[in-house]
Design an enzyme around this catalytic site. Structure first.
Site, mmCIF file in Angstrom:
data_model
loop_
_atom_site.group_PDB
_atom_site.id
_atom_site.type_symbol
_atom_site.label_atom_id
_atom_site.label_comp_id
_atom_site.label_asym_id
_atom_site.label_seq_id
_atom_site.Cartn_x
_atom_site.Cartn_y
_atom_site.Cartn_z
ATOM 1 N N ASN A 1 0.879 -1.177 0.000
ATOM 2 C CA ASN A 1 0.000 0.000 0.000
ATOM 3 C C ASN A 1 0.914 1.223 0.000
ATOM 4 O OD1 ASN A 1 -1.817 2.017 0.458
ATOM 5 N ND2 ASN A 1 -2.763 1.070 2.255
ATOM 6 N N ARG B 1 -2.559 -2.041 -3.463
ATOM 7 C CA ARG B 1 -3.780 -1.279 -3.250
ATOM 8 C C ARG B 1 -3.729 -0.060 -4.168
ATOM 9 N NH1 ARG B 1 -5.428 2.918 1.268
ATOM 10 N NH2 ARG B 1 -7.647 2.964 0.829
ATOM 11 N N HIS C 1 -13.432 2.200 0.046
ATOM 12 C CA HIS C 1 -13.427 1.109 1.040
ATOM 13 C C HIS C 1 -14.025 -0.174 0.456
ATOM 14 C CE1 HIS C 1 -13.747 4.473 4.281
ATOM 15 N NE2 HIS C 1 -12.488 4.103 4.165
ATOM 16 N N GLY D 1 -14.050 4.147 10.375
ATOM 17 C CA GLY D 1 -12.688 4.351 10.892
ATOM 18 C C GLY D 1 -12.415 5.836 10.841
ATOM 19 N N ARG E 1 -13.133 14.880 8.139
ATOM 20 C CA ARG E 1 -13.885 15.258 6.921
ATOM 21 C C ARG E 1 -15.332 15.574 7.258
ATOM 22 N NH1 ARG E 1 -12.116 10.043 3.556
ATOM 23 N NH2 ARG E 1 -10.122 9.983 4.610
ATOM 24 N N GLY F 1 -11.753 0.845 12.676
ATOM 25 C CA GLY F 1 -11.322 1.285 14.019
ATOM 26 C C GLY F 1 -12.440 1.622 14.979
ATOM 27 N N GLU G 1 -8.223 -5.648 4.952
ATOM 28 C CA GLU G 1 -8.078 -5.287 3.539
ATOM 29 C C GLU G 1 -6.852 -5.947 2.903
ATOM 30 O OE1 GLU G 1 -9.533 -0.855 3.080
ATOM 31 O OE2 GLU G 1 -8.948 -1.239 5.130
HETATM 32 P P1 AMP Z 1 -9.059 3.099 11.137
HETATM 33 O O1 AMP Z 1 -9.083 4.261 10.200
HETATM 34 O O2 AMP Z 1 -9.973 1.998 10.743
HETATM 35 O O3 AMP Z 1 -7.656 2.628 11.462
HETATM 36 O O4 AMP Z 1 -9.647 3.651 12.527
HETATM 37 C C1 AMP Z 1 -8.914 4.538 13.323
HETATM 38 C C2 AMP Z 1 -9.841 5.176 14.345
HETATM 39 O O5 AMP Z 1 -10.464 4.190 15.160
HETATM 40 C C3 AMP Z 1 -9.125 6.073 15.342
HETATM 41 O O6 AMP Z 1 -8.924 7.372 14.852
HETATM 42 C C4 AMP Z 1 -10.073 6.072 16.508
HETATM 43 O O7 AMP Z 1 -10.970 7.162 16.341
HETATM 44 C C5 AMP Z 1 -10.877 4.798 16.358
HETATM 45 N N1 AMP Z 1 -10.718 3.888 17.501
HETATM 46 C C6 AMP Z 1 -9.714 3.014 17.747
HETATM 47 N N2 AMP Z 1 -9.925 2.370 18.930
HETATM 48 C C7 AMP Z 1 -11.070 2.865 19.445
HETATM 49 C C8 AMP Z 1 -11.831 2.614 20.641
HETATM 50 N N3 AMP Z 1 -11.426 1.716 21.556
HETATM 51 N N4 AMP Z 1 -12.974 3.305 20.826
HETATM 52 C C9 AMP Z 1 -13.385 4.216 19.916
HETATM 53 N N5 AMP Z 1 -12.728 4.481 18.782
HETATM 54 C C10 AMP Z 1 -11.586 3.832 18.540
#
Ligand code: AMP
Length: 400
Positions: free
Chosen positions: A7, A91, A180, A210, A241, A330, A384
């Protein structure tokens, strides 16, 4: 068979090396600050000591060369010969209307990816640099491009067209593409597998929440609508965003605040969403921690949840029903508070979640709905990279 998944960003790259015998990750890592004298290479070989190196890495080809050297290194390596890598999956963010599936890279494919640069100027050029760097370092090994947009190419025209003058679609391909896709495809397939049902029999709403966030309506395994649009800015409120806004706000703000195009773009992409509303940050954990004491954090959470819920309702309407609701990424995988807030307001769809199940933390696929719930509500950790590796294997096998 070993498959390397890459990626590539403009100044960074992430990788995973899979052994497809059992789909295990045998090494992963990243290179940050490519182009600088103090680039950082992090290499994590499974079962061996990790490596973190600060060194001069001036371009992507050098970065990939270094990564490949560590893959065969006596101390940090996981394979004895680089030729054990039989294919590389890349990716690629935007496939435009050209790519509705992953594809083996050749000169024509590269030209077509170049043709999409306008649609994803920050991502696609870097993705192509990654492909060309691997071609240089590993000549003769097949490269497969896996597009974030491809899964959504099944959307009907009524879902992907904007109500703008049609000439804009003809001239500039302005339409909804959605993103996504690799994640929505992976989690929807995983959900069907978990439920021991054919995906052909399911109406799925998949919430990838996320830092970036999008929802997809998946009918019989095919994406029929999704919340991100021509770019990943449309739809849900995200970390930084804005998601959906009245488009007339843009010229209005530009005039009132004397903003340039770049400034307004930056406002919408980097200074809005949870960060812009709360004034605290873009991370949902910080919002949840502060929302009992800070009214802006509470408002940010409520807006975020409300927007997701409205899209779920819209997509249940789009498919005339919903059998499965998936939370992933996330926030979706980790925030029991957000999942509960959403589900508590979807009782009209017959959704009922079990608090105990919702509060369990796990890296496994799990059901959080009660036996009475008319909709299966699942938390499905996304992967992914594995989906890219699977697609790469499929495409390489079918092209032999
Ligand atoms: P991603 O883009 O899928 O990697 O998601 C990242 C985001 O997941 C982070 O910026 C957090 O806002 C959120 N995140 C991670 N762990 C937690 C948690 N335990 N509770 C709430 N949000 C979380």
């Amino acid at each position: 068979m070993k498959i390397f998944v890459l990626n590539c960003g403009s100044s960074s790259l992430k990788y995973q090396l899979f052994d497809m015998k059992d789909e295990s990750v045998i090494a992963s890592g990243k290179v940050e600050r490519i182009g600088m004298e103090d680039a950082i290479l992090t290499h994590e070989p499974t079962g061996k000591e990790d490596l973190k190196l600060v060194t001069e890495i001036l371009d992507h080809t050098t970065a990939i060369e270094k990564v490949f050297n560590y893959l065969v290194d006596p101390k940090y390596g996981v394979i004895s010969d680089i030729n054990e890598i039989e294919a590389v999956g890349h990716r690629v963010v935007h496939g435009g209307e050209v790519f509705s599936d992953s594809v083996k890279v050749d000169a024509q494919v590269k030209a077509a990816i170049k043709g999409t640069f306008d649609l994803a100027p920050l991502h696609n050029p870097a993705n192509l640099v990654g492909i060309e760097a691997v071609e240089t370092v590993l000549p003769g090994v097949p490269n497969v491009a896996v597009f974030d947009t491809a899964f959504h190419q099944t959307m009907p025209k009524k879902a992907y067209m904007y109500a703008l003058p049609r000439i804009l679609y003809k001239k500039h391909k302005i339409r909804r593409y959605g993103f996504h896709g690799t994640s929505h495809k992976y989690v929807s397939q995983k959900a069907a597998e978990f439920l021991s049902k054919s995906i052909e029999d399911l109406k799925i709403v998949s919430c990838h929440i996320g830092n970036g966030a999008s929802i997809a309506a998946i009918d019989k395994g095919k994406s029929v609508d999704t919340s991100m649009g021509m770019t990943p800015l449309e739809g849900l409120m995200m970390g930084t965003r804005s998601g959906d806004i009245d488009p007339a706000i843009i010229p209005f703000v530009m005039e009132k605040e004397d903003l340039t195009l770049n400034e307004v773009n930056s406002m919408l992409n980097k200074h809005s969403g949870l960060l812009g509303v709360s004034g605290i940050g873009s991370d949902m954990r910080d919002i949840e921690e502060n929302m009992d004491s800070n009214e802006n954090a509470k408002l940010a959470f409520d807006m975020y949840e409300y927007r997701i819920r409205k899209y779920i309702g819209a997509y249940a309407a789009a498919m005339n029903g919903i059998d499965v609701l998936i939370f992933t990424a996330g926030v979706g995988e980790n925030s029991n508070i957000l999942r509960k807030a959403i589900a508590n307001n979807l009782t009209y769809l017959g959704i009922e979640i079990d608090d105990k199940l919702n509060n369990i933390r796990s890296k496994e696929v799990r059901r959080i709905s009660t036996p009475n719930s008319k909709v299966e509500v699942l938390v499905v950790p996304t992967n992914e990279e594995l989906m890219i590796a699977r697609d790469t294997l499929r495409i390489v096998k079918s092209s032999k």
